[in-house]
Design an enzyme around this catalytic site. Structure first.
Site, mmCIF file in Angstrom:
data_model
loop_
_atom_site.group_PDB
_atom_site.id
_atom_site.type_symbol
_atom_site.label_atom_id
_atom_site.label_comp_id
_atom_site.label_asym_id
_atom_site.label_seq_id
_atom_site.Cartn_x
_atom_site.Cartn_y
_atom_site.Cartn_z
ATOM 1 N N LYS A 195 0.713 -1.220 0.042
ATOM 2 C CA LYS A 195 0.050 -0.050 0.157
ATOM 3 C C LYS A 195 0.955 1.161 -0.032
ATOM 4 O O LYS A 195 1.813 1.624 0.919
ATOM 5 C CB LYS A 195 -0.894 0.030 1.102
ATOM 6 C CG LYS A 195 -1.692 1.149 1.470
ATOM 7 C CD LYS A 195 -2.711 1.170 2.574
ATOM 8 C CE LYS A 195 -3.590 2.396 2.470
ATOM 9 N NZ LYS A 195 -4.705 2.351 3.627
ATOM 10 N N LYS A 248 -2.182 -1.595 -3.796
ATOM 11 C CA LYS A 248 -3.047 -0.601 -4.009
ATOM 12 C C LYS A 248 -2.065 0.661 -4.005
ATOM 13 O O LYS A 248 -1.282 0.877 -3.346
ATOM 14 C CB LYS A 248 -3.787 -0.562 -2.572
ATOM 15 C CG LYS A 248 -4.634 0.688 -2.190
ATOM 16 C CD LYS A 248 -5.180 0.636 -0.842
ATOM 17 C CE LYS A 248 -6.112 2.009 -0.821
ATOM 18 N NZ LYS A 248 -6.337 2.186 0.615
#
Ligand code: PBG
Length: 325
Positions: A195, A248
């Site tokens: 992330k 992400k």
């Protein structure tokens, strides 16, 4: 001419036959934002066509999602502003917003797979994803204890899968142990493994009222320039017991999705985040791009190697996929 690639493009049936990547409604997870209060269904200004729902208004939405063939939702809870404190205690409250939403959705549609985001930023008064030290640094190991409690409270409320998004070191091991100890050995963890500290979360932070009150998330989320580090993060999550890995954001990180996919055998999810959605949705709404851009864009995420796609376009896509058949 011996080789004429155009022969396999000559009509729709042949093109369908040789299509290498197929986007299915089964691949999609739809995020939902649940707010406190009653009788609320209000469009989120930063995310056109996406709504805030109060728990009592979930029924029609869940039924619509299910009728479209979408089987998975990812829940984000937004507590009252006055419910926030330095240790995000609403996040593990039996009667917290997310816990009530889980129970309600399982009551409406027991077959809906309910996935919950485990993080503290929507619940802490300072908006960071964990417990702060006196000098404002997020205390990793102290935060781990809270994450375990949050995950267990979600599982107790009926969540089918836990998705930690905080980016603390060691959280998968810690959450796995907490879930197992509480008897939830069968509940899978979908880890936000890779992330990045991305600007593309902007519209989400407005929607979830979760922007950090000071500083940024760069001491825990990843530097957008790094991809070797993505493999380090993924490997740790594999070793710590994650069941599904995630990259992400998605669209600016297609190379990272491919690298993680080529290196690990676990199912891989990608999060087509709020900024990616907002840009494309506005272009379509303003007539700058045709709606086909949605399919092409999300297809690129699947083609890059994602098996699972979390996207605010899930409902649009379910319709597009059905019409294409
Ligand atoms: C919580 C969380 C965020 C997103 C998902 N979980 C925001 C953040 O890390 O600041 C972003 C999702 C999106 O932009 O669509 N930590």
């Amino acid at each position: 001419m011996l080789r004429r690639p155009r022969r396999l493009r000559v009509n729709k049936a042949i093109r369908n036959l040789v299509r290498e990547t197929k986007l299915n409604v089964e691949d999609l997870i739809y995020p939902l934002f649940i707010v406190e209060g009653e009788n609320i269904k209000s469009e989120i200004s930063s995310l056109p066509d996406v709504y805030h729902f109060s728990v009592d208004m979930l029924e029609d939405e869940i039924k619509e999602i299910r009728e479209l063939g979408i089987e998975h939702v990812l829940l984000f809870g937004i507590p009252h502003e006055h419910g926030k404190d330095i240790c995000g205690s609403e996040s593990y409250n039996y009667n917290g917003i997310i816990q009530r939403a889980i129970r309600k959705i399982k009551e409406i549609e027991p077959n809906m797979n309910v996935i919950t985001d485990v993080c503290m930023c929507e619940y802490t008064s300072h908006g960071h994803c964990g417990i702060l030290t006196e000098d404002g640094y997020v205390d990793n190991d102290k935060t781990l204890e809270y994450l375990g409690n949050i995950a267990v409270s979600h599982a107790k409320a009926g969540a089918d899968m836990i998705a930690p998004s905080d980016m603390m070191d060691g959280r998968i091991k810690s959450i796995r142990e907490a879930l197992d100890k509480a008897g939830f050995v069968h509940i899978p963890i979908m880890s936000y493994s890779v992330k990045y500290a991305s600007t593309f979360y902007g519209p989400f932070r407005e929607a979830a009222n979760s922007a950090p009150a000071f500083g940024d998330r760069k001491t825990y989320q990843m530097d957008p320039a790094n991809t070797n580090e993505a493999l380090v993060e993924a490997e740790l999550d594999v070793l710590e017991g994650a069941d599904i890995l995630m990259v992400k954001p998605a669209l600016s990180y297609l190379d990272v999705i491919r690298r993680v996919k080529d290196n690990y055998n676990l199912p891989l999810a990608a999060y087509n985040v709020s900024g990616e959605y907002a840009m494309l949705k506005s272009a379509v709404k303003n007539g700058i791009l045709s709606e086909d851009a949605i399919y092409e864009s999300v297809m690129s995420i699947k083609r890059a190697g994602a098996d699972i796609i979390i996207t605010y376009f899930a409902k649009d896509l379910a319709k597009i996929i059905k019409d294409n058949k």
